[in-house]
Structure formats: C-alpha cells, structure tokens
Design an enzyme around this catalytic site. Sequence first.
Site, PDB file in Angstrom:
ATOM      1  N   ASP A   8       1.202  -1.220   0.080  1.00 32.77           N
ATOM      2  CA  ASP A   8       0.061  -0.146   0.069  1.00 32.77           C
ATOM      3  C   ASP A   8       0.930   1.412   0.135  1.00 32.77           C
ATOM      4  OD1 ASP A   8      -2.418   1.470  -0.294  1.00 32.77           O
ATOM      5  OD2 ASP A   8      -3.079   0.743   1.701  1.00 32.77           O
ATOM      6  N   GLU A  10      -0.112   4.766   1.446  1.00 32.77           N
ATOM      7  CA  GLU A  10      -0.081   5.915   2.552  1.00 32.77           C
ATOM      8  C   GLU A  10       0.777   5.535   3.603  1.00 32.77           C
ATOM      9  OE1 GLU A  10      -4.298   5.366   0.614  1.00 32.77           O
ATOM     10  OE2 GLU A  10      -2.930   4.034   1.329  1.00 32.77           O
ATOM     11  N   HIS A  60      -2.478  -0.294  -3.780  1.00 30.48           N
ATOM     12  CA  HIS A  60      -2.906   1.116  -3.605  1.00 30.48           C
ATOM     13  C   HIS A  60      -3.682   1.655  -4.913  1.00 30.48           C
ATOM     14  CE1 HIS A  60      -3.188   5.206  -2.310  1.00 30.48           C
ATOM     15  NE2 HIS A  60      -2.623   5.668  -3.436  1.00 30.48           N
ATOM     16  N   HIS A 104      -1.399   1.712   6.874  1.00 29.82           N
ATOM     17  CA  HIS A 104      -1.805   2.928   7.654  1.00 29.82           C
ATOM     18  C   HIS A 104      -2.741   2.458   8.559  1.00 29.82           C
ATOM     19  CE1 HIS A 104      -5.605   2.418   5.196  1.00 29.82           C
ATOM     20  NE2 HIS A 104      -4.425   2.267   4.152  1.00 29.82           N
ATOM     21  N   HIS A 115      -7.648   5.566   7.004  1.00 31.03           N
ATOM     22  CA  HIS A 115      -8.956   4.957   6.496  1.00 31.03           C
ATOM     23  C   HIS A 115      -8.909   3.630   6.218  1.00 31.03           C
ATOM     24  CE1 HIS A 115      -6.078   4.717   2.824  1.00 31.03           C
ATOM     25  NE2 HIS A 115      -7.148   4.043   2.387  1.00 31.03           N
ATOM     26  N   GLU A 134      -7.422  -2.035   7.739  1.00 33.90           N
ATOM     27  CA  GLU A 134      -7.178  -2.917   6.459  1.00 33.90           C
ATOM     28  C   GLU A 134      -6.110  -3.911   7.029  1.00 33.90           C
ATOM     29  OE1 GLU A 134      -5.871  -0.348   3.218  1.00 33.90           O
ATOM     30  OE2 GLU A 134      -7.549   0.623   3.310  1.00 33.90           O
TER      31      GLU A 134
END
Length: 275
Positions: A8, A10, A60, A104, A115, A134
Amino acid sequence: MRIMISADMEGATGVTWTDDVVPGSPPWDRFRRLFTGDVNAVLAGLFEAGASDVLVNEAHSSQRNLLLEDLDPRARMLTGRHKPLSMMQGVDSGVDGVVFLGYHAGAGFDGVLSHTYLENQITGVWLDDVPASEGRLNAAMAAEYGVPVLLVSGDDETCEDARDYAPDAELVQVKECVSRYAAICLPPARTAELLTTAAADAMAQAGRLERRVGPHRIEVEFDASHLAQATAVIPTVEQIGVRRVGFDAATMTEAMKAFKVVTAIAAGAVQGIYG
C-alpha cells in the site's frame, strides 16, 4: 521460501498528503519512486535471508503505482485492479509469509491518511466486534490460508495497531504521525536500511501455519445515513443503525468479498460535495 508483499502507499516513506498518493498528481509521480524504493528495500532483505520467490501485489488505489522498470529484477509484480482477493491476491498461492508494506491506521483512528478502503466515507469498521484496519482485515485473511504476517511498515500508529493483530511480525516505523496530513519522516536512506534489516530478520518467521477457517462478522459505519441505506440492499447485509450496516460470512474470504461490494456500492452512492 515463497513470500508475498501486499504494498500500500499511504504508509510509504515521506507520504503525508492526499496528492502524494493520488495517481496523476505531480507529487504522486515523486512519491511512487519512494514507494518503489521501500519495496526494493524489503525485497533486498527477503532475498538476502533466503526467499526464493517474491510476489509484489500492488494494493493502492489504481494498483498501478509501483515502477516496474525500477523493481528488483528478482521479484514478480501483480499490478492492476479488479483482483478477486484485492490487497491479498496471491495469499492463496502457497506462499510462506506476507509483508504488509506501506500500511496505515484504520478509519476513525489517528494516523497519516488513516482510512479503511474508502478515503472518507467510512468512519469505522469492526471485525468480530474489534475495530479493524485494513491490516487487521488482511491478517485475518492470511490466517485463513495459514500464512504468517512477517513484517508491517508504516507510521507509528500503524505499528501500534499491528502489535495486536500480528504480534510476531517485525515492525518498521518510517514516520511519526503528527496529524492526518503531517508526520516527522525519516529520509529514504534510513528507511531503506530499516526495511532491509527487518525483512531479513522476518524471514525467520516464514513457514506455513495451521489454517484458521471459520465464520466472521463485519460491521461498517458511514458518515451519512444514505450510504447505509444504499448498502443494505445487498443480500446478507442488514442496516443495524442509522449509519451502520453489518453482515455475517462463513469464511474471511467471503467476508472480504462482501466487504468489497459494500464499499463499491457506498462509493457509487456519494453525490458531489454533500457526500
């Protein structure tokens, strides 16, 4: 030893701002290079410690952010969207461990760009009554296939979260959260060293585990009532509050597929600046 990296963006080195991770923006073009650098640093450690094959799953947004031409040539990369297992595509292919790179914190929690799947419409997700990022969702899917989480990288809030859902994993803090859009960041040269060392150490945990297959419940809270109403039309999904829905599934894989449908319907129900 065959390893998978779920990558990912972030939580990558230096990333702090929306435009850093939005495909097509000028900052994104810069940060996709730092993102690729993080992946290469982990690959160096994995191969140094005995990995024979590593699959990098681009996880992502558009899932077309990593620079294939700059990737360590010993690795393979899965790129592009609409993968059945999304961020965890490949976990069912007999891998001996998974790395959560650039992760994240979850929706409703402190953390850089925190998020869960949707950037701002979801205010909270719960897996079996536990608040779920996540990372927690993906770790539960990895457990279903008997795959240990070897390493998690991101900001300090991400690492703190991972201590609970992946207590045996190596943790690499590449930045310290100051706010949702600000962090104290380490330069790429330093994060590369940390990531490579941690990846090499993490290989000691690689190896198939007993599969943990069983039913799960996911609940999702949105920032507006119409999103709960829109997603409650999905079979098995029930509106359990003004802004909250929930559903049960026989396995984590089925739960995550249902969750993907919920997020897709919710995203499609957002109308302009009013959400």
